[in-house]
Motif scaffolding. Structure first.
Motif, short mmCIF file in Angstrom:
data_model
loop_
_atom_site.label_atom_id
_atom_site.label_comp_id
_atom_site.label_asym_id
_atom_site.label_seq_id
_atom_site.Cartn_x
_atom_site.Cartn_y
_atom_site.Cartn_z
N GLN A 34 66.54 53.32 95.76
CA GLN A 34 66.83 51.92 95.43
C GLN A 34 67.71 51.32 96.51
OE1 GLN A 34 68.26 50.91 91.38
NE2 GLN A 34 69.92 49.81 92.40
N ILE A 35 67.34 50.13 96.96
CA ILE A 35 68.18 49.35 97.87
C ILE A 35 68.71 48.16 97.08
CG2 ILE A 35 68.23 47.94 99.96
CD1 ILE A 35 66.22 49.82 101.18
N GLY A 36 70.02 48.08 96.97
CA GLY A 36 70.64 47.09 96.10
C GLY A 36 70.74 45.71 96.71
N THR A 37 71.17 44.78 95.89
CA THR A 37 71.22 43.37 96.29
C THR A 37 72.08 43.15 97.52
OG1 THR A 37 71.72 41.14 95.49
CG2 THR A 37 73.13 42.91 94.67
N ARG A 38 73.20 43.88 97.64
CA ARG A 38 74.10 43.68 98.77
C ARG A 38 73.49 44.19 100.07
NH1 ARG A 38 76.86 44.97 94.26
NH2 ARG A 38 78.70 43.77 93.67
N ASN A 39 72.49 45.03 99.99
CA ASN A 39 71.86 45.62 101.17
C ASN A 39 70.47 45.07 101.45
OD1 ASN A 39 73.59 47.44 102.57
ND2 ASN A 39 73.49 48.85 100.85
N PHE A 72 69.21 45.58 107.77
CA PHE A 72 67.93 45.85 108.40
C PHE A 72 67.80 47.28 108.91
CE2 PHE A 72 68.56 41.18 108.99
CZ PHE A 72 67.62 40.80 108.04
N SER A 73 68.89 47.89 109.33
CA SER A 73 68.81 49.30 109.74
C SER A 73 68.49 50.18 108.55
CB SER A 73 70.11 49.74 110.41
OG SER A 73 71.22 49.58 109.54
N LEU A 74 69.05 49.84 107.37
CA LEU A 74 68.76 50.60 106.16
C LEU A 74 67.31 50.38 105.71
CD1 LEU A 74 69.90 52.46 103.95
CD2 LEU A 74 70.60 50.42 102.70
N LEU A 75 66.83 49.14 105.83
CA LEU A 75 65.45 48.85 105.48
C LEU A 75 64.48 49.63 106.36
CD1 LEU A 75 65.61 44.96 104.98
CD2 LEU A 75 65.66 46.72 103.21
N ARG A 76 64.78 49.69 107.65
CA ARG A 76 63.91 50.42 108.56
C ARG A 76 63.91 51.92 108.24
NH1 ARG A 76 61.67 47.48 112.40
NH2 ARG A 76 62.65 45.57 113.19
N ARG A 77 65.08 52.44 107.89
CA ARG A 77 65.12 53.87 107.52
C ARG A 77 64.32 54.11 106.24
NH1 ARG A 77 64.27 57.94 106.01
NH2 ARG A 77 65.48 59.88 105.95
N PRO A 81 59.02 56.26 97.30
CA PRO A 81 58.91 54.86 96.92
C PRO A 81 60.28 54.20 96.98
CG PRO A 81 57.77 56.27 95.34
CD PRO A 81 58.57 57.17 96.23
N VAL A 82 60.28 52.89 97.24
CA VAL A 82 61.53 52.14 97.39
C VAL A 82 61.54 50.96 96.42
CG1 VAL A 82 62.95 50.75 98.95
CG2 VAL A 82 61.74 52.77 99.83
N ILE A 83 62.60 50.85 95.65
CA ILE A 83 62.84 49.66 94.83
C ILE A 83 63.78 48.75 95.62
CG2 ILE A 83 63.87 48.75 92.71
CD1 ILE A 83 62.99 51.30 91.30
N LEU A 84 63.30 47.56 95.95
CA LEU A 84 64.08 46.61 96.74
C LEU A 84 64.56 45.49 95.84
CD1 LEU A 84 65.13 45.59 99.49
CD2 LEU A 84 62.92 44.41 99.76
N LYS A 85 65.85 45.45 95.58
CA LYS A 85 66.41 44.40 94.74
C LYS A 85 66.60 43.12 95.54
CE LYS A 85 68.47 46.70 90.85
NZ LYS A 85 69.62 46.67 89.92
N ARG A 86 66.39 42.01 94.87
CA ARG A 86 66.57 40.71 95.51
C ARG A 86 68.04 40.43 95.76
NH1 ARG A 86 65.00 35.00 92.53
NH2 ARG A 86 65.35 33.59 94.30
N GLY A 87 68.36 39.91 96.94
CA GLY A 87 69.72 39.53 97.24
C GLY A 87 70.21 38.46 96.29
N GLU A 101 57.52 49.68 108.97
CA GLU A 101 57.82 51.03 109.46
C GLU A 101 56.86 52.08 108.90
OE1 GLU A 101 60.06 52.22 111.62
OE2 GLU A 101 60.80 50.21 112.13
N GLY A 102 55.97 51.66 107.96
CA GLY A 102 54.95 52.59 107.50
C GLY A 102 54.99 52.95 106.03
#
Length: 336
Positions: free
Chosen positions: A182-187, A191-196, A203-209, A227-228
């Motif tokens: 999970q990538i939280g709203t603050r992140n 962009f470096s974390l998103l690329r990683r 699977p990645v859960i991307l929370k809305r900022g 990134e794939g």
């Protein structure tokens, strides 16, 4: 640009077209879908001349993509992306529910909650091992020990586990222990974390900022997919407004708007939107009626003793009742 191939084009035929595209200095991204394959053309600095590709064997049509986001766009992929995690499928018209406490506090705590939410029908378990808190003096999570507790939950209950990653430094550690990142709203725009995350097999859960527009949210997902990693689930968790009756304002209107723009599944987190228990329940019902692809709901066996966000956590018996009513709502509206 999207190059749509004829039905039945062989793998060799697809690779031949990919090589032709790449010889012109572009990036070619094959996109399987249904009974035909498309190839997305990326990293073009100007317009692409469709005539270069229309005459190639196996090419049915060439479609310009007008959106700033490419891979997440329905112009690139018309059919919904379906992401299978354990027994749950996000994006196929069902509504899997992810449930668990805000923070992992002890092994006994997470196992107790995991058993109760599984019995109520939850299909994934959530819990924060690392906690991004507004105050540096608030509980920051158990870290690696919390990740080990989550792995124990999966071992004993069979539920896939979800937790948030805060930075690139700890990504490998988190990735090794959990099933969903999970990538939280603050992140959302880290962009470096998103690329990683885009290089991860999870699977990645991307929370809305908390202040992000729809386009910014989709562009953040584009970083991951570019990134794939195509296993991206969007999560609406409320946006910051001027109201004081709730922590955030749950923007349910963004769900149909996003579904029009992207093929990615979209889930809703009513817990972080509301911040108070008595609002979480009706917002969960509304999300079910809206046709969300899933929900993330916080549950705690002793919320009055919780180290993080106890006020928004449902009691297990409340969660069981909510699950029954949400299932009834989905039965009425049907699946997509």
């Amino acid at each position: 640009m999207l190059v749509v191939l004829e039905k039945g084009t062989t793998e060799e035929g697809v690779l031949a077209i990919v090589r032709i595209i790449e010889k012109r200095g572009y990036t070619a991204r094959p996109i399987p879908g249904g009974d035909r394959v498309s190839i997305g053309i990326l990293h073009n600095k100007g317009s692409v001349d469709a005539a270069h590709f229309l005459g190639l064997d196996g090419v049915k049509e060439v479609i310009p993509v007008t959106k700033p986001y490419k891979l997440v766009s329905r112009e690139f992929q018309r059919d919904n992306t379906q992401i299978k995690i354990g027994d749950a499928v996000f994006g196929n018209g069902t509504m899997p529910v992810i449930a668990g406490p805000c923070a992992v506090e002890s092994l006994e705590q997470v196992l107790t909650i995991a058993r109760s939410v599984k019995n109520a029908g939850a299909m994934l378990f959530r819990g924060g091992a690392f906690k991004p808190r507004t105050s540096p003096y608030s509980f920051q999570g158990l870290g690696e020990q919390g990740l080990k507790f989550l792995a124990k939950v999966r071992e004993e209950t069979g539920l896939p586990v979800v937790t948030e990653v805060l930075d690139v430094e700890n990504f490998d550690l988190v990735e090794a222990h959990v099933d969903v990142i999970q990538i939280g709203t603050r992140n959302m725009q880290n962009f470096s974390l998103l690329r990683r995350a885009g290089r991860s097999k999870r699977p990645v859960i991307l929370k809305r900022g908390m202040s992000a527009m729809l386009q910014e949210w989709l562009m953040a997902a584009e970083y991951i997919m570019e990134e794939g990693n195509s296993q991206v689930i969007l999560c609406e968790r409320g946006i910051r407004t001027f109201v004081r009756h709730s922590r955030n304002t749950l923007d349910l209107s963004v769900v149909p708007a996003a579904k029009k723009e992207t093929h990615l599944p979209i889930i809703v987190d009513p817990s972080h939107a509301a911040g108070v228990r008595d609002q979480v329940i009706p917002l969960a019902y509304a999300s079910a009626a809206l046709g969300a692809d899933g929900q993330m709901i916080e549950v705690h066996n002793k919320p009055e003793e919780a180290l993080s966000d106890g006020a928004q956590s449902l009691y297990p018996d409340q969660f069981e009742a909510v699950m029954k009513k949400m299932n009834a709502i989905r039965a009425i509206i049907g699946t997509e």
